[in-house]
Enzyme design. Sequence first.
Site, short mmCIF file in Angstrom:
data_model
loop_
_atom_site.label_atom_id
_atom_site.label_comp_id
_atom_site.label_asym_id
_atom_site.label_seq_id
_atom_site.Cartn_x
_atom_site.Cartn_y
_atom_site.Cartn_z
CD GLU A 257 -3.14 -1.00 2.07
OE1 GLU A 257 -3.05 -0.23 3.04
OE2 GLU A 257 -4.15 -1.73 1.89
CD GLU A 361 -4.01 -6.19 3.20
OE1 GLU A 361 -2.78 -6.18 3.01
OE2 GLU A 361 -4.59 -5.36 3.93
#
Length: 619
Positions: A257, A361
Site C-alpha cells: 500500500e 489483500e
Amino acid sequence: MTPPNFKLFYLIVFFFSFVSSTKTEQCIARKYDQESIVCVCNATYCDLIEPTTVDQLAGNVARHYISTIEGRRLEPATLHFSTETLNISDAIYFQVNENATYQQILGFGGAMTDSAAINIDSLSESAQQLLLSAYYSPEGIEYSFLRTPIGSSDFSTHYYSLDDSVNDTTLEYFNLTKEDYSLKIPNIKRVQSLSSGKVKLFTTAWSAPDWMKNIQTNGLSSLKPKYYQLWADYYIKYLDAYAAEDIHFWGLTPQNEPDHGHLYYEGFNSMGWSADQQLDWVVANLGPALEKNGYSELELMVLDDQRVYLANWVETIFKNETAKNFTSGVAIHWYLDSFSGSNHLDAAHEAFPDKFLLYTEACIIHAYGQLPVYLGSWSRGESYMSSIIEVTNHWVTGWVDWNLALDLDGGPNWAKNTVDSPIIVNATADEFYKQPMFYALAHFSKFVPPGSVHIGLETENNSNSIENVAFFTEDGIKVIILQNKGFIDQQVVIRDAKKGDVLVEVPARNYNFDERSGKRTFFTLMKYDIIQEVDENKFTKTEIAAMEGIFASWMVMRLAVIANCFQHIHSVLPVNEEAAIHMLPAAANADEPDDPPPVDANPQLVPSMEPQPSPSTAN
C-alpha cells in the site's frame, strides 16, 4: 486458450452453497448472535473435505453442494442433465461456452502474519495441525497462496524492522527476528508440508527502518533517495535469509500500500511511493539486484494497493520497457473497490495482456464503535463471494485473503487496527471457529485449482440478479458459481451443448417484515460435472442497516483523508472516481448490531442443531 479435451464433468456452486465432495465430516455448529453459525474445531475434530474424484462425476450428472444459514455446510447432492430441452417460464438460462476462454487461474489463499502465527501457536499441537490442514491440505480447502510480511506489519505485537541499528549503511546488523524464527518460518514450513510444496509464497515490506525514511509530522513517510540501493539490498538479504531456512518465494511486491505513506496515514507501518518513484527504484535498484543475486525468476508485482490507483500505476510502470521486463503482474487490494469500477481491470488487461492481475489483500474492517469480529456473520461471507465473482469475471487470476487466523478481538494488532478473519481462535478453550467467510473462499479454492481457465457463461435474461462465473479445470471439470442477490426465488437452467440441460432451484434474497425478518441469499457451486447450493438468511431490519453501514462508515473516514489530498491524485482518477470522492456518503446512522454473547471458554463440543435432511429428501 483451448480447454483440454477431457470427458466433461460438472460442479455448480450457488451463493451461498458451500462446496464439497461426496464425503465430508459434518460441521459441529454453534450459534452466536449473528445470522448464521460457526463450525467448531478443536484438538480432536474438524470438518474436513475429501477431494472430489473424476469417477464420482462420471455419467450425465452434476454434483451440487448445499450450505444454509441455518447451519448446513458442504452437503452434496446429485443432479441429472435432461436429454430434452427444458423450457420453463420465468427461468433464467445460462449457456456454458467452453470455447470462450479467458484468464488462467493462479489460485487463492491467505496471509501468515505475526498475529496469525501467534494465534495458530496458541492452540494445542493437534488443533494447530487441524487449523492449517483446514486451509492447505487435500482434505481442507486447498489454498494455493501464502503471503507473509518482511518484518512487522500492524498485525504484529510491536513495530520493528530487520535492521533497527541507526545508520547501518552496510546492513551489518540485518537479522531475521524471533518473529521469523519462532512464528512465521515454522508455520510456513508446516503449510508447505501439508500442501506437498505446492503453495506459492510471496512477500512484501510495510516499511523500511525509520532511519532510512523521511518522516513528516503528520506521519507520512518516504524512503530517502540516498538509501534506494540499500533498500534493494535489504530485500536481497531477506530472500537469502529465508532461502537459508529452505523457504523459497514465488513472488514479491516492492511495497505494501504505497498510498498509505504517500497520500494519507492511518497510524501504522507504512512508506509512501508515487508510481514514478517506484518506477525509478524498480528500474535502477530492485530489478537489477534481483537479477544479479539469482532471483530473476520471482514474480514481481507492482502496486499492491487499491484498484482506484490501477490505471495510473500500470500506465506509468509498464510503458517503461525496462520495468516491463522486470515485472510480471499487478497486485490489488479490495478496500476501495466500491469507488472504482471493474472496467479498470478490463482496461489494464487490454493495455498489458501479458501482465496478470492478482488480488493480494482483503478483510472485513469494522466501523468505530462496532466489534471487529462477529462470529457467524453471513453477510461478511456474502461480501467475499461477491468480490471474487466480480473480479474473476474481469481478468483477475486469484484472490488472497488477509490473516489466516485472529483472536476473538480481531488481533493482536499493535496499532489497534483489528479486523475479522475466516478463522477465529479461542485459545482458552483450545478451539477455532470457521466462519461463513471461510466457506465462501472454499467455493473457489477447493474447486477452482491453479491452472483452471475462466470460460464463458452466457445469458440473455439474467438482469444481473444472479451473479455468476464459470471455469474449466485441468481435469476437465466445469465449475459454475452463482449467487442470487435478487428478491424472488429463481429457477435456473444450466445449458451445456454436450451434456444437456439441468435445473437448479435458487432461493431469493427476500425481505420479510416479521420479528426476525430477513434476506435469503443462495450460493451454489455446481461441478460438472458439480452443483452446490446455499440457502440463506434472516436478520432484523436494524441488523441489515447496521451491517451495510459498517463498510460505508469506514469508507467515509478513509476517503475523507484521500479527499484532503485530492490535488495529488487529480490526474490519476477518471471522472467517475473523482465524483465518487467529492460525493462522500453520509455516515451511517444505523443502530449497531447487538454484541455477540460472551464466548464460553470451555464449551462442550456438541452439535447445537438437529441434523438436517439430505437434499434428496428435504421438502
